[in-house]
Enzyme design. Sequence first.
Site, PDB file in Angstrom:
ATOM      1  N   GLY A  56      23.666  -5.077  61.165  1.00  0.00           N
ATOM      2  CA  GLY A  56      22.906  -4.387  60.120  1.00  0.00           C
ATOM      3  C   GLY A  56      23.453  -4.829  58.781  1.00  0.00           C
ATOM      4  O   GLY A  56      24.606  -5.223  58.693  1.00  0.00           O
ATOM      5  N   THR A  57      22.629  -4.735  57.763  1.00  0.00           N
ATOM      6  CA  THR A  57      23.059  -5.343  56.509  1.00  0.00           C
ATOM      7  C   THR A  57      23.333  -4.362  55.371  1.00  0.00           C
ATOM      8  O   THR A  57      24.432  -3.853  55.304  1.00  0.00           O
ATOM      9  CB  THR A  57      22.092  -6.458  56.109  1.00  0.00           C
ATOM     10  OG1 THR A  57      20.761  -5.960  56.258  1.00  0.00           O
ATOM     11  CG2 THR A  57      22.260  -7.647  57.004  1.00  0.00           C
ATOM     12  N   THR A  58      22.371  -4.049  54.502  1.00  0.00           N
ATOM     13  CA  THR A  58      22.756  -3.408  53.249  1.00  0.00           C
ATOM     14  C   THR A  58      22.396  -1.924  53.161  1.00  0.00           C
ATOM     15  O   THR A  58      21.268  -1.542  53.465  1.00  0.00           O
ATOM     16  CB  THR A  58      22.104  -4.154  52.064  1.00  0.00           C
ATOM     17  OG1 THR A  58      22.365  -5.539  52.227  1.00  0.00           O
ATOM     18  CG2 THR A  58      22.662  -3.681  50.740  1.00  0.00           C
TER      19      THR A  58
END
Lengths: 274, 231
Positions: A46-48
């Site tokens: 998962g990123t931001t």
Amino acid sequence: MVSDAGLPPQFLRAGSSSFTEFLASVRPELLPKDRDADLSHLAPHGTTIVAATFDGGVVMAGDRRATMGNLIAQRDIQKVYPSDEYSLVGIAGAAGIAVEMVRLFRVELEHYEKVEGAPLSLDGKANRLAGMIRQNLPMAMQGLAVVPLFAGWDTAAQHGRIISYDATGGRYEESSFHSVGSGSVFARGALKKLYRPGMTAEQAAMAVVQALYDAADDDSATGGPDLTRKIFPIVMIAGPDGVDQFDEAEIAAMMDDVIAGRMNRPDGPEAGLR
Amino acid sequence: MSMMYVAPEQQMKDRADFARKGIARGRSVVVIRYQEGICLVAENRSQSLHKVSEIYDRIGFAAVGRYNEFENLRIAGIRHADLRGYSYDRQDVSGRGLANAYAQLLGTIFSAGGEKPYEVELVVAEVGLSTDSDEIYRLTYDGSVVDEDRFAVIGGQTEAISAVLAADFTEGASLTEAVQLAVKGLRAAPGGADEIAVGALEVAVLDRSRAQARKFRRIGADELRQLLDTA
């Protein structure tokens, strides 16, 4: 002797109010932790995640992308969750472990609240989460770190708070806004220019959505608004009335504003020089 | 000391009398269905030692008798539900499963020779998606389970209270009507007070209209006063 018919004897034993500790004693295999091999190349990341406080609460938003190396693993993953009535948790890092950690964290908070008849303090919740991240340290060293962002309404102090972590479980209080994940550098840079104290919930939501747009603009692992599929960031707030999520129509309208603005100025809203 | 033979029938009877006496000392609790869910009303002077509490999303718990015993059972029930919900899924936790677990435990303790029986009576209530699927299980000290249709009364003077509830119960009652009926029932207990102060009542609901997954909600003093005032 109490028989184990019906409810096993461990269930009746005096113990702490922690569900995790109870789980560790009766069904340790259900705890989210490592099996053996190095899985970093297999697990989606998962990123931001972005969060900002405002007058009367705290807002948290996350993009919807999960990546596996250079591939997009999922376009509509949910990375911001309510952890209980007054707090939010957003996850960056190994998605599978992170989602499982959030699931355990939510049961942990609810279990404590039911057994004790009162919820944990916001600091208590933040410390429990730190403990879970610390337990994941062996996995973090194999490339499967989980770095959540925690935010909530402090019912005692009556204001919104943001708490960030590192992969070893270190816990840090953030004063007004913060971001984690691969696009966090860009998101934080954008928020630095957009954030100001005393914003309303709507303004704060707009600021974090703009920051996510900037993160997606410069980080390939962060997903921008997907207009064709109508996939937009998830935005939630925690305030004195509890946790609330902006519904899809509200976010879509907000996204229209953002995109209309960027048609004229692709880099987003302009901050004053002085 | 010489050991005397005691017939099993007599033993069970003695144990039942013992448990019943313990339970009869405490005040009663009423659990009653209404249109939007299930209402749990206890006469309880303590603000912090609860007689009704939350077990899981749709499941509530009410108890009378010895506090340490039912508190122990309450926590065991929360552990049972949370463990099941975490290892499978939240929708796999059922009131029936919990009532069965309690029944097994209470039954085993009651008939085991070594220890004294639990002096408790419990209600496990589960609110369904509609009034048809609401469930109220009443459990006694010996582990027997009664699946109640409209309401359950536990504690010392259940007959008098049940008679009042049975006479006035209506399907599809509002929360106000349900709370008022429950309080009227509690007042009918022999030796009970004519008026029960708001501070001496503990009221909670399993409210199916609640948007959150957790349907259990305590009713505070202000809201309770309003509910009782509209009479």
